[in-house]
Motif scaffolding. Structure first.
Motif, PDB file in Angstrom:
ATOM      1  N   CYS A  87       0.347 -19.758 -11.802  1.00 35.88           N
ATOM      2  CA  CYS A  87      -0.753 -19.882 -12.913  1.00 35.88           C
ATOM      3  C   CYS A  87      -1.081 -21.245 -13.219  1.00 35.88           C
TER       4      CYS A  87
ATOM      5  N   CYS B 130       0.722 -14.413 -16.829  1.00 36.17           N
ATOM      6  CA  CYS B 130       0.579 -13.180 -16.011  1.00 36.17           C
ATOM      7  C   CYS B 130       1.738 -12.489 -16.242  1.00 36.17           C
TER       8      CYS B 130
ATOM      9  N   CYS C  57       3.985 -20.190 -15.120  1.00 34.29           N
ATOM     10  CA  CYS C  57       4.678 -20.035 -13.680  1.00 34.29           C
ATOM     11  C   CYS C  57       3.695 -21.072 -12.858  1.00 34.29           C
TER      12      CYS C  57
HETATM   13 ZN   LIG Z   1       1.925 -16.830 -14.194  1.00 34.25          ZN
END
Ligand SMILES: [Zn+2]
Ligand SMILES: [Zn+2]
Length: 149
Positions: free
Chosen positions: A140, A100, A137
């Protein structure tokens, strides 16, 4: 106690760089400095638009470019669509999510003050060394786990 460089007086920073500390510049800088997202010009514009209706995207974009030229902010990450910025000018590392594009600050002593190897001089002159941790992350990976179910 010494102040971290990231929180230096903006008016002083402007004066040292031969810039006028205008209200708009001050707000743009503050928005960037208070964010830990390393936002791009568009994001900063969207956040300031409400309280500063006279502000244009163009002004935000150009102001950030000027800040970058003067070394007041640093470019952060390489995004496909927009340059993102960082107001923290002291040495730190970034965690970058490859899914992302999230960029979060990390401060890890062991990765500070690293020297570039001599062989790099054949390619060019190194001005700074930056360590980047790349991965996925929390958000995600949660999303991915849900999709698998
Ligand atoms: Zn992410
Ligand atoms: Zn940063």
């Amino acid at each position: 106690m010494s102040k971290p460089v990231g929180s230096v007086d903006f008016a002083l920073v402007c004066r040292l760089n031969g810039l006028k500390a205008t209200h708009q510049r001050m707000e743009i800088y503050r928005e960037l400095a208070e964010s830990n997202e390393h936002p791009d010009a568009g994001t900063i514009y969207m956040r300031l638009r409400k309280k500063m209706p006279s502000l244009s995207f163009d002004t935000v974009y150009r102001t950030l470019r000027v800040f970058e030229e003067k070394g007041i902010v640093a470019p952060a990450g390489i995004s496909k669509d927009a340059q993102r910025y960082d107001a923290k000018m002291y040495e730190h590392q970034h965690f970058v999510c490859v899914k992302c594009g999230l960029i979060r600050d990390v401060l890890c002593e062991a990765f500070c003050g690293l020297k570039a190897p001599d062989s790099i001089s054949e390619i060019g002159e190194t001005h700074s060394v930056r360590v980047e941790f790349r991965g996925v992350c929390e958000k995600c990976s949660e999303k991915r786990a849900k999709e698998k179910k």
